[in-house]
Design a protein around this motif. Structure first.
Motif: not given
Length: 135
Positions: A41, A45, A48, A74, A78-79
């Protein structure tokens, strides 16, 4: 003597011993599965964020700072907990732009420190004449 022999062959307590030995191994295996799913995952991330940063940095009038800012946004969206301590490197030339995002993955298994990264590269946007020369 037969009672003594029966007692030596008795299996009482064997299940408890097996349980004590097997359960920690099964828990470790489950934690490893979760850890490697987090690595997978985190790689997505990072990829992306690198692609978003590339889109911002390679645009006509874009800068490397624009790419770093977009990657930061970003990653924050997300991360921020999955991909910890991220670093973003943007290399923008007149012809090519490359973005690299790298970070540590959140640890589930103690003592196991894994990293994930993503890279995106593409041509820098610029105006050219139909013959391919710059105006």
């Amino acid at each position: 003597m037969t009672a003594f022999r029966r007692r030596l062959r008795d299996d009482r307590g064997a299940a408890s011993t097996q349980l004590v030995l097997v359960v920690p191994v099964l828990l470790l295996l489950a934690m490893l599965v979760v850890q490697f799913a987090l690595v997978w995952h985190a790689r997505h991330i990072a990829q992306y964020a690198a692609q978003r940063a590339l889109a911002a940095a390679r645009a006509k009038g874009g800068t490397a700072a624009d790419g770093r800012a977009q990657a930061g946004q970003s990653l924050a969206a997300l991360g921020s907990q999955i991909l910890t301590a991220p670093s973003v490197a943007v290399d923008r030339t007149t012809t090519q732009t490359t973005v690299r995002v790298h970070g540590a993955v959140m640890a589930v298994v103690p003592g196991l420190h894994l990293h994930a990264s993503g890279t995106a590269s593409g041509p820098t946007e610029r105006l050219t004449t139909p013959g391919g020369e710059r105006p």
